[in-house]
Motif scaffolding. Structure first.
Motif, mmCIF file in Angstrom:
data_model
loop_
_atom_site.group_PDB
_atom_site.id
_atom_site.type_symbol
_atom_site.label_atom_id
_atom_site.label_comp_id
_atom_site.label_asym_id
_atom_site.label_seq_id
_atom_site.Cartn_x
_atom_site.Cartn_y
_atom_site.Cartn_z
ATOM 1 N N GLU A 50 2.351 -98.200 -51.686
ATOM 2 C CA GLU A 50 1.789 -97.559 -52.885
ATOM 3 C C GLU A 50 0.327 -97.188 -52.646
ATOM 4 O O GLU A 50 -0.118 -96.105 -53.033
ATOM 5 C CB GLU A 50 1.910 -98.496 -54.094
ATOM 6 N N SER A 51 -0.396 -98.065 -51.968
ATOM 7 C CA SER A 51 -1.814 -97.768 -51.732
ATOM 8 C C SER A 51 -1.994 -96.649 -50.716
ATOM 9 O O SER A 51 -2.998 -95.932 -50.748
ATOM 10 C CB SER A 51 -2.544 -99.033 -51.279
ATOM 11 N N MET A 52 -1.022 -96.460 -49.828
ATOM 12 C CA MET A 52 -1.177 -95.436 -48.795
ATOM 13 C C MET A 52 -0.526 -94.091 -49.159
ATOM 14 O O MET A 52 -1.050 -93.039 -48.823
ATOM 15 C CB MET A 52 -0.566 -95.922 -47.462
ATOM 16 N N ILE A 53 0.651 -94.138 -49.811
ATOM 17 C CA ILE A 53 1.360 -92.871 -50.059
ATOM 18 C C ILE A 53 1.728 -92.682 -51.533
ATOM 19 O O ILE A 53 2.568 -91.859 -51.863
ATOM 20 C CB ILE A 53 2.629 -92.729 -49.168
ATOM 21 N N GLY A 54 1.119 -93.451 -52.405
ATOM 22 C CA GLY A 54 1.316 -93.233 -53.838
ATOM 23 C C GLY A 54 2.376 -94.121 -54.460
ATOM 24 O O GLY A 54 3.152 -94.783 -53.772
ATOM 25 N N LYS A 55 2.398 -94.116 -55.797
ATOM 26 C CA LYS A 55 3.280 -95.018 -56.549
ATOM 27 C C LYS A 55 4.763 -94.769 -56.243
ATOM 28 O O LYS A 55 5.523 -95.703 -56.016
ATOM 29 C CB LYS A 55 3.015 -94.840 -58.046
ATOM 30 N N GLY A 62 6.030 -93.269 -53.613
ATOM 31 C CA GLY A 62 6.285 -93.647 -52.216
ATOM 32 C C GLY A 62 6.410 -95.153 -52.083
ATOM 33 O O GLY A 62 7.259 -95.658 -51.332
ATOM 34 N N GLY A 63 5.585 -95.883 -52.819
ATOM 35 C CA GLY A 63 5.658 -97.342 -52.793
ATOM 36 C C GLY A 63 6.989 -97.841 -53.318
ATOM 37 O O GLY A 63 7.585 -98.762 -52.761
ATOM 38 N N SER A 64 7.465 -97.192 -54.382
ATOM 39 C CA SER A 64 8.753 -97.569 -54.962
ATOM 40 C C SER A 64 9.894 -97.305 -53.975
ATOM 41 O O SER A 64 10.802 -98.119 -53.806
ATOM 42 C CB SER A 64 8.967 -96.779 -56.259
ATOM 43 N N GLU A 65 9.813 -96.139 -53.309
ATOM 44 C CA GLU A 65 10.855 -95.796 -52.325
ATOM 45 C C GLU A 65 10.821 -96.760 -51.137
ATOM 46 O O GLU A 65 11.854 -97.232 -50.678
ATOM 47 C CB GLU A 65 10.653 -94.359 -51.808
ATOM 48 N N THR A 112 19.282 -101.091 -34.397
ATOM 49 C CA THR A 112 17.954 -100.774 -34.943
ATOM 50 C C THR A 112 18.095 -99.656 -35.967
ATOM 51 O O THR A 112 18.712 -98.625 -35.691
ATOM 52 C CB THR A 112 16.994 -100.320 -33.826
ATOM 53 N N MET A 113 17.537 -99.894 -37.140
ATOM 54 C CA MET A 113 17.513 -98.845 -38.165
ATOM 55 C C MET A 113 16.068 -98.488 -38.446
ATOM 56 O O MET A 113 15.236 -99.371 -38.684
ATOM 57 C CB MET A 113 18.175 -99.343 -39.440
ATOM 58 N N THR A 114 15.793 -97.194 -38.443
ATOM 59 C CA THR A 114 14.424 -96.719 -38.663
ATOM 60 C C THR A 114 14.414 -95.736 -39.824
ATOM 61 O O THR A 114 15.152 -94.748 -39.816
ATOM 62 C CB THR A 114 13.885 -96.031 -37.387
ATOM 63 N N ALA A 115 13.595 -96.024 -40.803
ATOM 64 C CA ALA A 115 13.516 -95.145 -41.981
ATOM 65 C C ALA A 115 12.095 -94.629 -42.138
ATOM 66 O O ALA A 115 11.123 -95.360 -41.919
ATOM 67 C CB ALA A 115 13.931 -95.915 -43.233
ATOM 68 N N ARG A 116 11.985 -93.371 -42.510
ATOM 69 C CA ARG A 116 10.671 -92.765 -42.785
ATOM 70 C C ARG A 116 10.572 -92.478 -44.275
ATOM 71 O O ARG A 116 11.437 -91.812 -44.847
ATOM 72 C CB ARG A 116 10.519 -91.448 -42.017
ATOM 73 N N VAL A 117 9.520 -92.968 -44.868
ATOM 74 C CA VAL A 117 9.288 -92.706 -46.291
ATOM 75 C C VAL A 117 7.990 -91.925 -46.410
ATOM 76 O O VAL A 117 6.932 -92.393 -45.990
ATOM 77 C CB VAL A 117 9.191 -94.020 -47.097
ATOM 78 N N GLU A 118 8.075 -90.733 -46.985
ATOM 79 C CA GLU A 118 6.895 -89.876 -47.101
ATOM 80 C C GLU A 118 6.349 -89.908 -48.523
ATOM 81 O O GLU A 118 7.032 -90.345 -49.450
ATOM 82 C CB GLU A 118 7.253 -88.442 -46.724
ATOM 83 N N ARG A 119 5.156 -89.408 -48.648
ATOM 84 C CA ARG A 119 4.580 -89.273 -49.989
ATOM 85 C C ARG A 119 5.525 -88.425 -50.825
ATOM 86 O O ARG A 119 5.929 -87.343 -50.426
ATOM 87 C CB ARG A 119 3.205 -88.613 -49.912
ATOM 88 N N PHE A 120 5.912 -88.950 -51.991
ATOM 89 C CA PHE A 120 6.912 -88.302 -52.829
ATOM 90 C C PHE A 120 6.316 -87.089 -53.529
ATOM 91 O O PHE A 120 5.247 -87.173 -54.128
ATOM 92 C CB PHE A 120 7.424 -89.307 -53.863
ATOM 93 N N ARG A 121 7.032 -85.978 -53.418
ATOM 94 C CA ARG A 121 6.608 -84.777 -54.144
ATOM 95 C C ARG A 121 7.803 -84.241 -54.911
ATOM 96 O O ARG A 121 8.779 -83.799 -54.322
ATOM 97 C CB ARG A 121 6.103 -83.696 -53.168
ATOM 98 N N GLU A 122 7.704 -84.266 -56.213
ATOM 99 C CA GLU A 122 8.804 -83.762 -57.029
ATOM 100 C C GLU A 122 8.666 -82.253 -57.164
ATOM 101 O O GLU A 122 7.588 -81.768 -57.521
ATOM 102 C CB GLU A 122 8.779 -84.413 -58.408
ATOM 103 N N SER A 123 9.757 -81.543 -56.850
ATOM 104 C CA SER A 123 9.705 -80.087 -56.941
ATOM 105 C C SER A 123 9.672 -79.654 -58.407
ATOM 106 O O SER A 123 10.170 -80.368 -59.282
ATOM 107 C CB SER A 123 10.936 -79.486 -56.263
ATOM 108 N N PRO A 124 9.106 -78.478 -58.695
ATOM 109 C CA PRO A 124 9.080 -77.994 -60.080
ATOM 110 C C PRO A 124 10.470 -77.893 -60.693
ATOM 111 O O PRO A 124 10.663 -78.241 -61.859
ATOM 112 C CB PRO A 124 8.431 -76.613 -59.953
#
Lengths: 183, 123
Positions: free
Chosen positions: A32-37, A39-42, A147-159
């Motif tokens: 949450e501190s790095m990629i937003g609320k 992103g933190g939730s995801e 091994t499982m690797t997941a990438r979580v990016e800063r969340f951007r909701e489309s219009p």
């Protein structure tokens, strides 16, 4: 100082359920501190489901390796979970991945839930479907090592998605009023 | 209604009755919800099918996380409602916080299973 692809956390711990919540809570706050609320939730959800998956389907005597990286340039948190598993479990995981990749645009969590309802028995792998519907996930198998690797990016909701959500909320409110006035 | 509904507690979660339904708080991440959460919901469902409130509110805005096994227990609840005869069916209204991503995404999926018996309300 954070630099690109910094390793944030390297942990090795026994495959026990009680370790999941403290790690999920830590990742939630960090992401949450790095990629937003959002992103933190995801990241929180992904951490929880990957660790649960490793414990449920892994070799219980094998420790779990958990690695967290932060990519500042792409505002992305990478979560990697690795442990040993029996061959039958690995086959199950690979089959689940294939099902997702074969489905057009990937199987959504909604479709996975519907499928789980229709299953009378067996393993639903809902957690994995939940992760795959929200994050980029890779599966790597070397021998009995998974091994499982997941990438979580800063969340951007489309219009368009935002409009759809607002519309659904309005419909629910209208529905409530209609029911209320009817009796 | 609240006097007739029991409390549920686990290591990290609590379900308390309210005037219009229940309030779920904490973290629902048990390994086997079928051993505790599912039987609780089943008993609650039987009570609601018998008494048939117009709408039963499930307030999850203070639920900070729910794992997929617990989501499955929610899905089972919807399926129980659907499988009742029409004169025993009722509607669940989930009260949630739209700022919490997992709540919005999960409840959208739950609602898609049965839009007639599941409503979403935001705080």
């Amino acid at each position: 100082m954070i630099i690109d692809n910094d390793v944030v956390l390297l942990a090795r711990f026994p495959a026990k359920w009680e370790h999941i919540n403290p790690l999920r809570t830590f990742i939630s706050g960090y992401a949450e501190s790095m990629i937003g609320k959002e992103g933190g939730s995801e990241a929180s959800m992904v951490t929880n489901e990957l660790l649960e998956n490793a414990i449920k389907y892994g070799d219980v005597v094998s420790p779990i390796d958990f690695e967290v990286r932060y990519d500042q340039a792409n505002a992305c948190v990478t979560l990697r979970v690795a442990n040993n598993a029996q061959a039958t479990r690995i086959t199950l995981l690979q089959r689940e991945f294939k099902r997702h990749l074969d489905a057009r645009d990937g199987e959504t969590f909604s479709q996975a839930v519907t499928r789980s309802v229709q299953m009378s028995s067996g393993v639903s792998m809902l957690g994995l479907a939940r992760v795959m519907s929200r994050a980029d996930l890779e599966l790597s198998v070397t021998g009995n090592r998974v091994t499982m690797t997941a990438r979580v990016e800063r969340f951007r909701e489309s219009p368009s998605r935002r409009r759809l959500r607002a519309s659904a909320n309005l419909m629910d409110r209208f529905s409530d009023r209609t029911r209320g006035s009817g009796g | 209604m609240s006097a007739a509904i029991e409390r549920f507690t686990s290591d990290e979660a609590a379900i308390e009755p309210t005037d219009t339904g229940i309030k779920v708080s904490g973290v629902l991440s048990m390994r086997s919800p079928s051993e505790s959460l599912t039987p609780y919901l089943k008993k609650l469902h039987k009570y609601l099918a018998d008494t048939r409130p117009a709408t039963f509110t499930v307030d999850i805005k203070d639920l900070s996380f729910m794992n997929s096994s617990s989501i499955r227990a929610l899905v089972d609840w919807i399926e129980w409602i659907r499988s009742e005869p029409s004169n025993r069916q009722y509607t669940l209204a989930f009260l949630h916080d739209p700022r919490i991503t997992w709540q919005s995404t999960t409840l959208a999926v739950v609602r898609s299973l049965d839009e007639e018996h599941v409503q979403l309300r935001i705080i």
